[in-house]
Design a protein around this motif. Structure first.
Motif, PDB file in Angstrom:
ATOM      1  N   UNK A  90      -5.369  -1.596 -16.780  1.00 31.11           N
ATOM      2  CA  UNK A  90      -4.919  -2.978 -16.697  1.00 31.11           C
ATOM      3  C   UNK A  90      -5.395  -3.692 -17.953  1.00 31.11           C
ATOM      4  N   UNK A  91      -4.463  -3.993 -18.861  1.00 30.97           N
ATOM      5  CA  UNK A  91      -4.870  -4.572 -20.136  1.00 30.97           C
ATOM      6  C   UNK A  91      -4.573  -6.060 -20.206  1.00 30.97           C
ATOM      7  N   UNK A  92      -4.221  -6.646 -19.078  1.00 30.17           N
ATOM      8  CA  UNK A  92      -4.013  -8.082 -19.075  1.00 30.17           C
ATOM      9  C   UNK A  92      -2.562  -8.474 -19.316  1.00 30.17           C
ATOM     10  N   UNK A  93      -2.377  -9.769 -19.540  1.00 29.76           N
ATOM     11  CA  UNK A  93      -1.039 -10.322 -19.674  1.00 29.76           C
ATOM     12  C   UNK A  93      -0.813 -10.763 -21.111  1.00 29.76           C
ATOM     13  N   UNK A  94       0.364 -10.455 -21.630  1.00 28.83           N
ATOM     14  CA  UNK A  94       0.677 -10.845 -22.998  1.00 28.83           C
ATOM     15  C   UNK A  94       0.887 -12.351 -23.086  1.00 28.83           C
ATOM     16  N   UNK A  95       0.556 -12.923 -24.234  1.00 24.32           N
ATOM     17  CA  UNK A  95       0.766 -14.354 -24.404  1.00 24.32           C
ATOM     18  C   UNK A  95       2.162 -14.630 -24.951  1.00 24.32           C
ATOM     19  N   UNK A  96       2.555 -13.874 -25.984  1.00 23.68           N
ATOM     20  CA  UNK A  96       3.858 -14.166 -26.585  1.00 23.68           C
ATOM     21  C   UNK A  96       5.009 -13.679 -25.704  1.00 23.68           C
ATOM     22  N   UNK A  97       4.768 -12.719 -24.817  1.00 25.84           N
ATOM     23  CA  UNK A  97       5.816 -12.264 -23.902  1.00 25.84           C
ATOM     24  C   UNK A  97       5.466 -12.664 -22.473  1.00 25.84           C
ATOM     25  N   UNK A  98       4.728 -13.778 -22.322  1.00 24.89           N
ATOM     26  CA  UNK A  98       4.295 -14.204 -21.006  1.00 24.89           C
ATOM     27  C   UNK A  98       5.479 -14.268 -20.055  1.00 24.89           C
ATOM     28  N   UNK A  99       5.422 -13.817 -18.794  1.00 19.82           N
ATOM     29  CA  UNK A  99       4.273 -13.270 -18.088  1.00 19.82           C
ATOM     30  C   UNK A  99       4.251 -11.757 -18.009  1.00 19.82           C
ATOM     31  N   UNK A 100       4.789 -11.067 -19.027  1.00 17.71           N
ATOM     32  CA  UNK A 100       4.804  -9.601 -18.927  1.00 17.71           C
ATOM     33  C   UNK A 100       3.421  -9.005 -19.180  1.00 17.71           C
ATOM     34  N   UNK A 101       3.180  -7.857 -18.508  1.00 17.21           N
ATOM     35  CA  UNK A 101       1.882  -7.198 -18.643  1.00 17.21           C
ATOM     36  C   UNK A 101       1.818  -6.459 -19.983  1.00 17.21           C
ATOM     37  N   UNK A 102       0.643  -6.453 -20.611  1.00 14.48           N
ATOM     38  CA  UNK A 102       0.488  -5.772 -21.902  1.00 14.48           C
ATOM     39  C   UNK A 102       0.852  -4.299 -21.791  1.00 14.48           C
ATOM     40  N   UNK A 103       0.379  -3.671 -20.706  1.00 15.78           N
ATOM     41  CA  UNK A 103       0.594  -2.221 -20.578  1.00 15.78           C
ATOM     42  C   UNK A 103       2.088  -1.897 -20.506  1.00 15.78           C
ATOM     43  N   UNK A 104       2.859  -2.775 -19.832  1.00 16.14           N
ATOM     44  CA  UNK A 104       4.296  -2.534 -19.715  1.00 16.14           C
ATOM     45  C   UNK A 104       5.007  -2.681 -21.048  1.00 16.14           C
ATOM     46  N   UNK A 105       4.419  -3.455 -21.944  1.00 17.42           N
ATOM     47  CA  UNK A 105       5.026  -3.627 -23.262  1.00 17.42           C
ATOM     48  C   UNK A 105       4.657  -2.486 -24.195  1.00 17.42           C
ATOM     49  N   UNK A 106       3.438  -1.943 -23.993  1.00 15.26           N
ATOM     50  CA  UNK A 106       2.977  -0.890 -24.907  1.00 15.26           C
ATOM     51  C   UNK A 106       3.616   0.455 -24.574  1.00 15.26           C
ATOM     52  N   UNK A 107       3.682   0.779 -23.276  1.00 17.71           N
ATOM     53  CA  UNK A 107       4.155   2.103 -22.884  1.00 17.71           C
ATOM     54  C   UNK A 107       5.519   2.473 -23.497  1.00 17.71           C
ATOM     55  N   UNK A 108       6.518   1.591 -23.484  1.00 13.83           N
ATOM     56  CA  UNK A 108       7.811   2.009 -24.053  1.00 13.83           C
ATOM     57  C   UNK A 108       7.794   2.284 -25.553  1.00 13.83           C
ATOM     58  N   UNK A 109       6.839   1.686 -26.315  1.00 15.32           N
ATOM     59  CA  UNK A 109       6.866   1.913 -27.766  1.00 15.32           C
ATOM     60  C   UNK A 109       6.073   3.147 -28.177  1.00 15.32           C
ATOM     61  N   UNK A 110       5.181   3.618 -27.287  1.00 16.36           N
ATOM     62  CA  UNK A 110       4.337   4.755 -27.664  1.00 16.36           C
ATOM     63  C   UNK A 110       5.148   6.007 -28.031  1.00 16.36           C
ATOM     64  N   UNK A 111       6.191   6.370 -27.229  1.00 18.39           N
ATOM     65  CA  UNK A 111       6.948   7.576 -27.606  1.00 18.39           C
ATOM     66  C   UNK A 111       7.479   7.520 -29.031  1.00 18.39           C
ATOM     67  N   UNK A 112       7.933   6.361 -29.488  1.00 17.66           N
ATOM     68  CA  UNK A 112       8.477   6.270 -30.847  1.00 17.66           C
ATOM     69  C   UNK A 112       7.417   6.616 -31.878  1.00 17.66           C
TER      70      UNK A 112
END
Lengths: 338, 280
Positions: A90-112
């Motif tokens: 649980x890495x918290x909530x993003x500010x610029x993409x509020x209210x999305x979770x940080x982890x949900x934003x990071x996971x899709x970019x990792x494969x690239x």
């Protein structure tokens, strides 16, 4: 195959990496609280510029920030919560993409990032070591001098700058390859042949710039190692016994590979850093690009989240290299070390 | 003693080429801005002009002279490189020699610390620290970079000193009643001097490259001009995709020329001084 000494070696490495990970996350935790000028307060004040003209969003982000950093609680409690959360993913909530979770934003970019980084690093390692060994084998011939001189220069070219040159030459001037992104704008990633070809075209330049600029370093290192080995007692003795050059070279090559594997582990962080910046130059939708966006919008929960994940992956990769090392090195496998 | 050490170097063609290129850029950085008196921050209406007589390397989006930026950039990048290298060298020497001399618990703690820093990707930590500093001077950037590149040097110093302190000539000096200071200066330091010099050179490269990386990600010095900042501006203004080659090529060429020439100097020194690599 997995012998007891090997297991013990790996356990020791695992504990070391775990401790290192805890130290690193502690640094991530302490930094915003220890740097003079109180960045947290500055963050809050600069939020108004980031979340433009929407007072509700500003207040929501403010609340999130206060909650994420838990500044109202005692430091030790904050620290405990931080570690537990990080371990839970649980890495918290993003500010610029509020209210999305940080982890949900990071996971899709990792494969690239992985698709770009892993093959590029391995190909560079293999090519570089082969070239370096060849140069040492043909020492003082034109092959050796050519490999050494070009490696010395090429290894100093920053990946991202080589990327810029490629974009300019092959993208802008010659128009052979697309100049940015991981796939054409408007297409949706899918498992079709057309998308694959499109993605491959976008892949060539970032891949090539990382491979070419990391290769030289491996070649230089390997050349020195093989020269050392060929001058050592066992190589000379084998030569006096009348053993064929090729065979001695094979022994020297195998002995030189071990330090290069350790080098691979130690270099992962540097390569990762370079790849992150290469992504920015190519507008490639990986972790580096996300980090860049987080940095420009001062999205601290996201910055921290990316770091916790990147550092963890470097340690994980280190452990995998340790495993390889233990498996290849008979001294560890058979327990003759120490 | 000094001349016998230095002379073989100047018989080596690669060394001469390397050191000349480096000195050329050092001079460009030190004297360039004094002789080429164009203000690198002055904005003109000649924006995005290719090289011409008036602007030998063209101008950027704000009409600023690229050659002037380049000369100031070389100066700052070298400054950051040297400062970061000095910090790393001092830290590494202190940690390495303390470890080797004190042994025991001091050694264990210091080496554990060294290994932790060694395994942790330094550029990432540098990015993280820099992201919390709103105002970053050149010196701050150098310190951030210098703080994390010493570990492998500390380990090498420790290993070298440990092997030296168990040699006969050191025992002899101890038996002769030499003071610790004299022991260190006469017996120990010379054995790490060339290695330290070569490491210093690589640290400078690390500092210059690190600054460029930090700047490109948007965390470079907040004032002044460096080679990394020039590249960042070029990327921000899409100079690459718009084909403004005179903007992004010069700073990269300067970075590669400085770091590659230093690399050549370092490797040729290794070839000359290291008996295991010396050619018969």
């Amino acid at each position: 195959m997995a012998s007891k000494p090997m297991f013990r070696f790996l356990l020791r490495r695992f504990i070391f990496l775990l401790v290192t990970y805890i130290v690193a996350t502690t640094v991530v935790f302490i930094l915003p609280r220890a740097i003079p000028g109180n960045p947290l307060a500055q963050m809050l004040s600069s939020l108004s510029q980031v979340a433009q003209a929407n007072p509700e969003a500003i207040r929501a982000a403010e609340r999130t920030l206060m909650k994420e950093f838990g500044v109202d609680k005692p430091v030790l409690v904050q620290y405990g919560e931080f570690l537990l959360k990080a371990l839970r993913g649980d890495l918290g909530t993003s500010i610029s993409y509020y209210p999305r979770k940080v982890i949900d934003l990071i996971v899709p970019v990792i494969p690239w990032t992985l698709i770009l980084l892993l093959p590029a690093t391995l190909v560079a390692w293999i090519l570089g070591n082969t070239l370096g060994a060849l140069a040492a084998y043909r020492r003082n011939t034109w092959i050796d001098k050519g490999v050494l001189t070009s490696s010395l220069v090429v290894s100093q070219i920053p990946y991202y700058w080589l990327g810029m040159i490629f974009i300019f030459l092959f993208g802008v001037r010659l128009g052979w390859l697309p100049v940015q992104g991981a796939y054409s704008q408007g297409t949706i990633p899918s498992l079709s042949w057309g998308f694959f070809v499109d993605a491959l075209k976008h892949y060539v330049m970032p891949f090539a710039s990382i491979v070419i600029s990391t290769m030289g370093g491996w070649a230089i290192g390997m050349r020195v190692m093989v020269v050392y080995e060929l001058g050592s007692d066992y190589a000379l003795f084998s030569e006096y016994l009348g053993m064929r050059d090729k065979r001695i070279f094979k022994y020297a090559f195998r002995n030189s590979l071990l330090p290069q594997i350790t080098g691979l582990a130690l270099n992962l962080g540097t390569v990762l850093g370079g790849a992150l910046i290469t992504e920015i130059v190519f507008n490639y939708p990986g972790t580096g690009f996300l980090l860049f966006k987080a940095l420009t919008t001062l999205d601290y929960p996201m910055i921290q989240g990316i770091f916790v994940i990147l550092i963890a992956s470097v340690y994980l990769a280190n452990f995998i290299v340790d495993f390889l090392y233990a498996w290849i090195d008979p001294r560890i496998r058979l327990g003759q070390e120490e | 003693m000094f001349s016998t050490m230095i002379r073989p170097l100047f018989k080596n063609k690669k060394f001469i080429i390397g050191i000349s290129i480096f000195l050329l850029f050092l001079l460009l950085g030190i004297l360039g801005p004094t002789f080429y008196k164009v203000d690198p921050t002055e904005m003109t209406w000649d924006y995005e002009q290719p090289p011409s007589v008036e602007h030998p390397l063209g101008t950027d989006t704000y009409g600023r002279d690229i050659l002037a930026q380049l000369l100031h950039g070389i100066r700052s990048s070298l400054y950051i490189g040297f400062l970061a290298a000095t910090i790393s060298l001092v830290l590494g020497t202190i940690v390495g020699s303390l470890s080797a001399v004190k042994r025991g618990i001091v050694d264990d703690t210091l080496m554990a610390m060294t290994n932790i820093v060694l395994t942790t990707p330094s550029i990432l930590i540098a990015i993280l620290i820099a992201s919390y500093l709103r105002i970053r001077s050149m010196e701050a950037v150098a310190v951030i970079l210098g703080l994390f590149q010493w570990p492998w040097f500390a380990r090498a110093i420790r290993a070298q000193l440990m092997s030296v302190t168990s040699r006969e000539y050191v025992y002899l000096s101890i038996m002769a009643g030499y003071s610790d200071l004299r022991l260190v200066i006469e017996d120990l330091l010379p054995t790490i001097a060339t290695y330290a010099f070569m490491s210093f050179v690589l640290f400078i490269n690390g500092g210059i490259m690190g600054e460029a990386g930090l700047s490109l990600i948007g965390l470079g010095p907040t004032r002044g001009i460096s080679l990394g900042l020039m590249l960042q501006w070029a990327v921000l203004m899409e100079a690459v995709r718009r084909g403004l080659w005179w903007w992004f090529i010069p700073p990269g060429v300067a970075i590669v020329a400085i770091t590659a020439s230093l690399m050549v100097v370092s490797t040729t020194m290794d070839e000359v001084f290291n008996p295991r690599l010396r050619e018969e």
